[in-house]
Design a protein around this motif. Structure first.
Motif, PDB file in Angstrom:
ATOM      1  N   LEU A 212       0.824  -1.215   0.000  1.00 56.48           N
ATOM      2  CA  LEU A 212       0.000   0.000   0.000  1.00 56.48           C
ATOM      3  C   LEU A 212       0.859   1.268   0.000  1.00 56.48           C
ATOM      4  CD1 LEU A 212      -2.819  -1.073   2.492  1.00 56.48           C
ATOM      5  CD2 LEU A 212      -3.080  -0.610   0.066  1.00 56.48           C
ATOM      6  N   ARG A 213       1.987   1.217   0.691  1.00 58.45           N
ATOM      7  CA  ARG A 213       2.878   2.387   0.668  1.00 58.45           C
ATOM      8  C   ARG A 213       3.384   2.641  -0.739  1.00 58.45           C
ATOM      9  NH1 ARG A 213       7.292   1.687   5.287  1.00 58.45           N
ATOM     10  NH2 ARG A 213       7.991   3.647   4.314  1.00 58.45           N
ATOM     11  N   SER A 214       3.666   1.535  -1.438  1.00 59.22           N
ATOM     12  CA  SER A 214       4.089   1.696  -2.840  1.00 59.22           C
ATOM     13  C   SER A 214       2.944   2.269  -3.675  1.00 59.22           C
ATOM     14  CB  SER A 214       4.533   0.344  -3.384  1.00 59.22           C
ATOM     15  OG  SER A 214       4.864   0.434  -4.743  1.00 59.22           O
ATOM     16  N   ARG A 283      -6.257   9.652  -2.631  1.00 59.18           N
ATOM     17  CA  ARG A 283      -6.861   9.732  -1.301  1.00 59.18           C
ATOM     18  C   ARG A 283      -7.360   8.357  -0.836  1.00 59.18           C
ATOM     19  NH1 ARG A 283     -10.357  15.326  -2.066  1.00 59.18           N
ATOM     20  NH2 ARG A 283      -8.569  16.758  -1.939  1.00 59.18           N
ATOM     21  N   ARG A 284      -7.891   7.574  -1.773  1.00 61.21           N
ATOM     22  CA  ARG A 284      -8.356   6.233  -1.423  1.00 61.21           C
ATOM     23  C   ARG A 284      -7.199   5.364  -0.972  1.00 61.21           C
ATOM     24  NH1 ARG A 284     -11.439   5.667  -5.420  1.00 61.21           N
ATOM     25  NH2 ARG A 284     -10.009   4.622  -6.864  1.00 61.21           N
ATOM     26  N   ALA A 285      -6.075   5.436  -1.663  1.00 66.13           N
ATOM     27  CA  ALA A 285      -4.892   4.671  -1.263  1.00 66.13           C
ATOM     28  C   ALA A 285      -4.383   5.119   0.095  1.00 66.13           C
ATOM     29  CB  ALA A 285      -3.804   4.804  -2.323  1.00 66.13           C
ATOM     30  N   GLU A 286      -4.418   6.433   0.341  1.00 68.60           N
ATOM     31  CA  GLU A 286      -3.955   6.947   1.642  1.00 68.60           C
ATOM     32  C   GLU A 286      -4.870   6.467   2.777  1.00 68.60           C
ATOM     33  OE1 GLU A 286      -1.916  11.126   0.070  1.00 68.60           O
ATOM     34  OE2 GLU A 286      -3.954  11.116   0.880  1.00 68.60           O
ATOM     35  N   ARG A 287      -6.183   6.498   2.534  1.00 68.65           N
ATOM     36  CA  ARG A 287      -7.109   6.031   3.565  1.00 68.65           C
ATOM     37  C   ARG A 287      -6.922   4.531   3.835  1.00 68.65           C
ATOM     38  NH1 ARG A 287     -10.835   9.362   0.774  1.00 68.65           N
ATOM     39  NH2 ARG A 287     -11.716   7.503  -0.245  1.00 68.65           N
ATOM     40  N   ASN A 288      -6.719   3.777   2.780  1.00 69.95           N
ATOM     41  CA  ASN A 288      -6.509   2.342   2.933  1.00 69.95           C
ATOM     42  C   ASN A 288      -5.243   2.061   3.737  1.00 69.95           C
ATOM     43  OD1 ASN A 288      -7.081  -0.338   2.637  1.00 69.95           O
ATOM     44  ND2 ASN A 288      -6.540  -0.470   0.466  1.00 69.95           N
ATOM     45  N   LEU A 289      -4.194   2.856   3.466  1.00 69.64           N
ATOM     46  CA  LEU A 289      -2.955   2.692   4.208  1.00 69.64           C
ATOM     47  C   LEU A 289      -3.147   3.044   5.683  1.00 69.64           C
ATOM     48  CD1 LEU A 289       0.090   2.117   4.221  1.00 69.64           C
ATOM     49  CD2 LEU A 289       0.458   4.530   3.586  1.00 69.64           C
ATOM     50  N   GLU A 290      -3.889   4.116   5.925  1.00 67.21           N
ATOM     51  CA  GLU A 290      -4.151   4.505   7.313  1.00 67.21           C
ATOM     52  C   GLU A 290      -4.949   3.410   8.044  1.00 67.21           C
ATOM     53  OE1 GLU A 290      -6.161   8.199   7.200  1.00 67.21           O
ATOM     54  OE2 GLU A 290      -4.427   9.331   6.458  1.00 67.21           O
ATOM     55  N   HIS A 291      -5.930   2.809   7.335  1.00 67.48           N
ATOM     56  CA  HIS A 291      -6.728   1.745   7.939  1.00 67.48           C
ATOM     57  C   HIS A 291      -5.851   0.546   8.316  1.00 67.48           C
ATOM     58  CE1 HIS A 291     -10.048  -0.944   8.710  1.00 67.48           C
ATOM     59  NE2 HIS A 291      -9.620  -1.774   7.773  1.00 67.48           N
ATOM     60  N   HIS A 292      -4.913   0.179   7.459  1.00 68.54           N
ATOM     61  CA  HIS A 292      -4.032  -0.946   7.752  1.00 68.54           C
ATOM     62  C   HIS A 292      -3.083  -0.628   8.898  1.00 68.54           C
ATOM     63  CE1 HIS A 292      -5.590  -2.846   4.159  1.00 68.54           C
ATOM     64  NE2 HIS A 292      -4.839  -3.927   4.405  1.00 68.54           N
ATOM     65  N   TYR A 293      -2.614   0.645   8.963  1.00 67.68           N
ATOM     66  CA  TYR A 293      -1.782   1.037  10.104  1.00 67.68           C
ATOM     67  C   TYR A 293      -2.565   0.908  11.407  1.00 67.68           C
ATOM     68  CZ  TYR A 293       2.366   2.790   7.682  1.00 67.68           C
ATOM     69  OH  TYR A 293       3.544   2.875   6.973  1.00 67.68           O
ATOM     70  N   GLU A 294      -3.840   1.283  11.347  1.00 67.99           N
ATOM     71  CA  GLU A 294      -4.671   1.199  12.538  1.00 67.99           C
ATOM     72  C   GLU A 294      -4.858  -0.272  12.945  1.00 67.99           C
ATOM     73  OE1 GLU A 294      -9.134   2.533  14.097  1.00 67.99           O
ATOM     74  OE2 GLU A 294      -8.491   2.957  12.041  1.00 67.99           O
ATOM     75  N   ARG A 295      -5.144  -1.147  11.979  1.00 69.60           N
ATOM     76  CA  ARG A 295      -5.290  -2.569  12.288  1.00 69.60           C
ATOM     77  C   ARG A 295      -3.997  -3.146  12.850  1.00 69.60           C
ATOM     78  NH1 ARG A 295      -7.350  -5.859   7.321  1.00 69.60           N
ATOM     79  NH2 ARG A 295      -7.010  -7.531   8.862  1.00 69.60           N
ATOM     80  N   LEU A 296      -2.873  -2.700  12.284  1.00 66.81           N
ATOM     81  CA  LEU A 296      -1.592  -3.199  12.757  1.00 66.81           C
ATOM     82  C   LEU A 296      -1.340  -2.798  14.209  1.00 66.81           C
ATOM     83  CD1 LEU A 296       0.990  -4.691  11.764  1.00 66.81           C
ATOM     84  CD2 LEU A 296       1.970  -2.429  11.317  1.00 66.81           C
ATOM     85  N   SER A 297      -1.884  -1.626  14.608  1.00 61.38           N
ATOM     86  CA  SER A 297      -1.629  -1.130  15.953  1.00 61.38           C
ATOM     87  C   SER A 297      -2.276  -1.998  17.027  1.00 61.38           C
ATOM     88  CB  SER A 297      -2.130   0.314  16.083  1.00 61.38           C
ATOM     89  OG  SER A 297      -3.553   0.355  15.975  1.00 61.38           O
ATOM     90  N   TYR A 298      -3.392  -2.670  16.709  1.00 61.39           N
ATOM     91  CA  TYR A 298      -4.013  -3.520  17.736  1.00 61.39           C
ATOM     92  C   TYR A 298      -3.931  -5.010  17.390  1.00 61.39           C
ATOM     93  CZ  TYR A 298      -8.090  -3.074  14.609  1.00 61.39           C
ATOM     94  OH  TYR A 298      -8.924  -3.053  13.526  1.00 61.39           O
ATOM     95  N   THR A 299      -3.039  -5.373  16.491  1.00 53.95           N
ATOM     96  CA  THR A 299      -2.789  -6.785  16.176  1.00 53.95           C
ATOM     97  C   THR A 299      -1.506  -7.227  16.865  1.00 53.95           C
ATOM     98  OG1 THR A 299      -3.879  -6.574  14.020  1.00 53.95           O
ATOM     99  CG2 THR A 299      -2.434  -8.471  14.326  1.00 53.95           C
TER     100      THR A 299
END
Length: 464
Positions: A212-214, A283-299
């Motif tokens: 996603l960062r790419s 913007r969609r890619a940025e939101r998707n990346l933010e969502h994955h960062y959030e999931r990673l934070s509580y996994t």
């Protein structure tokens, strides 16, 4: 208020009247259909059907003159037909045609309800059911006959009669028992520990974030490139507009300048659409990346996994087998079937590792095994007797097919219908019905299945 009330009331009564008229019309149509159908049957000479339908029509309209007249005519003809049937039934009874007499007396009892016909029907039914049973003389040797009392006495169409022509002799021979112990190794998985491993979900999220960062980087680069191109077009359009505002020249050059301005405006509009599309994608890619960062934070980055090992243990198998030959003689013809019973169980020690308590095998007594073997032999005897009853019944059908006499065929068909379990055979019933119709016409209806059993004792199974 009063006028409105009466207006609603009149509307309700009008609808009610229409419904009553419709119901009366439908009732009249149903009555007329009954009368028309009864009239057709009367003209065809099917007086019993006509009588039934006239009776239904008169239940609806008791004073209907046409129905009354048709009812009297149908009843007159049917009574005359039944009188002829009475004479034919008595003649069949006197001339030893019990099957034909049975059906004719049954029809008379059904149509007239007279006690004399019903009594004669009962007499013939009881006589023929007894006559067409398979009568066998049974004898059991070397095993207890009482074990079979609840079996062969419930075989439909069979009568156990000492001294009967068909003689069955049953015996259990060559009794052979065997007991064996066999050792074998079994295995079972059990929980032996726990290990910490990388959480697969955490690893997958990291891989997804890398991709996603790419995507975000590429989306931003593409967006910046189109934004620069859009700004260049804006500047060119602004210069062209300025040049047009300050243009001093001939008309042809002025028109060319306007066309250039129009083309630039069209290109700028297309560029703006693309710019908006790439901006949304970014913007969609940025939101998707933010969502994955959030999931990673509580996994959790690691998880625990159960470890299983295989535990092997010894088992001793117990096997008890008892066999015998069921030998039976049918009129001096010997046949044999093997019967067998088997009991298996197992035993093992206590195995705390897999929480398996100790178990001892249970060995059945010789008497218990013999009882089970005799019970199985009894079930086999019941099957043999049922097969004999089926063959006995089929013999009537074969005799009917090979007979040249219509009256004899009729008697065989009745014998087949009453023998055995009395299961229906629609082809035989159709043959009986055709024979009766040819001899007595269609004034009355011969429902053969009912006439063969006015008391409803027959089984409901259907032979095909």
């Amino acid at each position: 208020m009063t006028n409105a009330f009466w207006g609603e009331d009149r509307s309700m009564w009008s609808k009610l009247v229409l419904v009553m008229i419709a119901l009366g019309t439908l009732a009249g149509c149903a009555h007329q259909r009954l009368v028309d159908s009864a009239q057709d049957h009367l003209h065809q000479g099917r007086y019993e059907l006509a009588l039934r339908e006239y009776d239904q029509a008169l239940r609806e309209k008791p004073d209907h003159a046409k129905s009354q007249m048709g009812y009297r005519a149908a009843k007159h003809h049917l009574d005359a037909w039944l009188q002829n049937l009475q004479q034919a039934a008595d003649h069949a009874y006197d001339n030893h045609q019990p099957g034909k007499a049975l059906l004719l007396y049954g029809k008379l009892a059904q149509a007239r309800g007279d006690s004399a016909s019903l009594e004669r029907y009962r007499e013939l039914y009881s006589q023929l059911k007894q006559q067409y049973r398979l009568q066998v003389d049974l004898a059991f040797e070397a095993f207890d006959a009482e074990l079979f009392d609840d079996s062969f006495h419930h075989v439909a169409g069979l009568e156990v009669l000492p001294g009967a022509a068909d003689q069955y002799r049953f015996s259990l021979q060559n009794l052979n028992g065997n007991v064996a112990y066999t050792d074998e190794t079994r295995q079972q998985d059990y929980l032996s520990g726990v290990e910490v491993i990388a959480n697969p979900d955490f690893v997958h999220l990291q891989d997804d974030i890398e991709h996603l960062r790419s995507d975000v980087y590429n989306s931003r680069q593409t967006y910046r490139k189109h934004r620069k191109r859009h700004r260049r077009l804006e500047r060119r359009l602004q210069r062209a507009q300025t040049e047009l505002d300050n243009f001093e020249g001939n008309e042809a050059q002025l028109e060319q300048q306007r066309e250039t301005l129009t083309e630039l405006q069209h290109r700028l509009n297309n560029s703006e659409k693309k710019l908006n599309k790439y901006q949304r994608r970014c913007r969609r890619a940025e939101r998707n990346l933010e969502h994955h960062y959030e999931r990673l934070s509580y996994t959790a980055p690691t998880v625990e996994r159960d470890l299983f090992s295989t535990y092997r243990y010894d088992v001793t198998l117990l096997s008890q087998i008892l066999t015998a030959d069921l030998v039976y003689l049918l009129n001096d013809v010997e046949r044999s079937n093997q019967v067998a019973v088997e009991h298996t169980d197992f035993e093992h020690g206590h195995h705390p590792t897999i929480e398996l308590p100790a178990k001892a095998s249970v060995r059945l007594s010789d008497e218990t095994l013999r009882d089970r073997l005799q019970a199985q032999a009894g079930a086999r005897v019941t099957d043999i007797l049922r097969g004999a009853v089926r063959e006995h019944r089929e013999a009537f059908l074969l005799a009917a097919r090979s007979s040249d006499s219509p009256s004899d065929r009729f008697e065989y068909w009745v014998a087949y219908s009453l023998a055995g379990d009395g299961a229906r055979n629609r082809n035989v019933e159709a043959d009986l019905r055709r024979h009766l119709a040819l001899e007595f016409g269609n004034s009355g209806e011969f429902s053969v299945n009912q006439l063969l059993d006015l008391y409803g004792d027959r089984l409901t199974s259907v032979e095909r």
